[in-house]
Scaffold this active site. Structure first.
Site, PDB file in Angstrom:
ATOM      1  CG  HIS A  80      -0.272   0.054   2.533  1.00 26.36           C
ATOM      2  ND1 HIS A  80       0.387   1.160   3.011  1.00 26.36           N
ATOM      3  CD2 HIS A  80      -0.150  -0.892   3.496  1.00 26.36           C
ATOM      4  CE1 HIS A  80       0.889   0.911   4.207  1.00 26.36           C
ATOM      5  NE2 HIS A  80       0.578  -0.341   4.519  1.00 26.36           N
TER       6      HIS A  80
ATOM      7  CG  ASP B 215      -0.300 -19.954  13.214  1.00 28.22           C
ATOM      8  OD1 ASP B 215       0.070 -19.810  14.393  1.00 28.22           O
ATOM      9  OD2 ASP B 215       0.235 -20.747  12.424  1.00 28.22           O
TER      10      ASP B 215
ATOM     11  CB  SER C  73       1.582  -3.339   5.575  1.00 28.04           C
ATOM     12  OG  SER C  73       0.437  -2.947   6.272  1.00 28.04           O
TER      13      SER C  73
END
Length: 454
Positions: free
Chosen positions: A254, A381, A396
């Site tokens: 991003h 998980d 990210s």
């Protein structure tokens, strides 16, 4: 009158039936089918349609290729003009371009899909924790600060002149400014003359000239415009991939925006370096968590930043890197090859150790053009959930891997559910980095003629 009413009711019921039909999974798979697709040599030329078997038997796929040996079926060169989806899908044997026209009963054209067959693209998966250092091209306005005169009256010269938060100051009286310190010293010096000064600013990709006069601030003892400005940004993120052939990398997935203004930072210069994770602030509903990292002096991972885009940051590494979990580069899956179900992400939660964690792909958004948020993912998980609470800032760019292929990167967390978030498709990141384009230009010599409707 009664007949007209019946016709109207029939029309309404037919419209409702068509609307309901268009919302069914088979119809959605048809309407969402991208008209441009990519696949790699050795893979099936398969069109993903959620149609029942008896309907697929009524569909034919008519083929045009730019080379006669592009497709194979059952180990032999595919020379047929058409095939049925129930017959089995041909294999792409070499790079090139294929047009597939779907026809109902072999006569009624439905949709044409253009498929570019590319050589296999393989990259080193990331997961490495990186420190991101960026300096903007100019200085960004992040807020207003009053200029207090000798009588205690507050003034806002820049605000009154039309300067807005998020504006990028490029030059002051024609002189380029690179740092907030340079800008402050220059304004103070020019203000001593008592003359107006001219700022060249960038706002929403347009450049403007604004003239205003600095005022002397009794509190700071210097001439000012009444602004808070910033020239750089720094933070921790995750590397997504590294291409050993070109040296290019992609990270974050991003854009880097200013924390105060939420505006894109116009890249002046920037670098990525090694980082270590020292702790985790867990994510909670309504409050995203974050990785707490420190930048390291060692240069086992370092490189420049050449692009800051909606698909991540991109540049070139100074040296080759490796991933301890994947000794060899792995192939990249294109968007039409990604499916819902189990996958894994690679990320760092302690020091510099890259680990794999289980996730689920809850939804794949079929996209005809590059866009973010192509995946909805869910952390499954147990260990990662216990350590982070889900997706946190600094994660990210963490690569998403499915069936041994890089399919995307983690980008955003759902504020109201930190276990879920968005991912970007890897295909769009490689396009932005220029890696797929460079290969496509060598492969696809030009479009082949479109089908004629018979």
């Amino acid at each position: 009158m009664e007949k007209a009413t019946k016709r109207k009711m029939t029309g309404v019921l037919l419209s409702i039936f068509i609307l309901i039909l268009s919302l069914t999974p088979p119809a959605q798979s048809y309407f969402n089918l991208p008209t441009e697709q990519r696949l790699t040599v050795g893979e099936e030329l398969k069109i993903n349609l959620n149609f029942p078997q008896h309907f697929l038997q009524k569909l034919s796929f008519y083929v045009q290729t730019d080379t006669g040996n592009l497709l194979q079926q059952n180990g032999k060169v595919f020379t047929e003009r058409s095939f049925k989806g129930t017959d089995g899908w041909p294999i792409a044997a070499e790079p090139g371009r294929v047009n597939l026209q779907m026809r109902l009963f072999g006569l009624i054209p439905l949709k044409t899909v253009a498929v570019d067959v590319l050589p296999e693209t393989a990259v080193v998966p990331g997961g490495h924790s990186i420190g991101v250092l960026m300096r903007s091209k100019g200085v960004m306005v992040i807020g207003y600060s009053p200029v207090v005169d000798s009588k205690g009256v507050k003034h806002y010269p820049a605000k009154e002149a039309g300067i807005e938060i998020g504006d990028l100051i490029i030059t002051i009286n024609g002189e380029v400014v690179k740092t907030d310190g340079e800008a402050a010293r220059l304004i103070d010096k020019l203000g001593e003359s008592g003359q107006e000064i001219q700022l060249r600013i960038k706002r929403n990709n347009k450049e403007l000239l604004i003239t205003l006069k600095p005022l002397f601030c009794a509190e700071t003892k210097r001439n000012r415009l009444g602004l808070y400005i910033r020239d750089s940004a720094a933070g921790v993120g995750t590397l997504t991939f590294y291409d050993p052939k070109t040296g290019y990398y992609g990270a974050l997935g991003h854009i880097i925006a200013d924390a105060e203004t939420n505006k894109q930072i116009a890249l002046g210069e920037g670098r990525i370096i090694n980082a270590a994770i020292q702790g985790i602030n867990q994510g909670e509903i309504g409050r995203p968590g974050e990785k707490i990292g420190t930048f390291l002096d060692k240069t086992t991972l370092s490189g420049d930043i050449r692009k800051n885009t909606t698909f991540g940051i991109f540049g070139k590494l100074d040296r080759h890197i490796q991933n301890s979990l994947y000794k060899e580069p792995i192939p990249v899956a294109f968007s039409n090859q990604v499916k819902e179900g189990k996958a894994e992400i690679l990320t760092v939660v302690n020091e510099e150790k890259i680990e794999r964690f289980a996730i689920n792909i809850d939804k794949v958004m079929l996209q005809n053009k590059p866009e973010g948020k192509g995946l909805v993912i869910r952390i499954t998980d147990p260990r990662l959930l216990s350590v982070t609470g889900g997706i946190v800032q600094g994660m990210s760019g963490s690569p998403i891997i499915q069936d041994g292929k890089l399919i995307g990167a983690v980008t955003h967390v759902f504020v109201n559910d930190p276990t879920r978030g968005y991912g970007i498709l890897a295909e769009w990141m490689l396009l932005e980095a220029g890696i797929i384009n460079q290969q496509s230009e060598k492969v696809v010599k030009g479009a082949i003629a479109p089908f004629s409707i018979l």
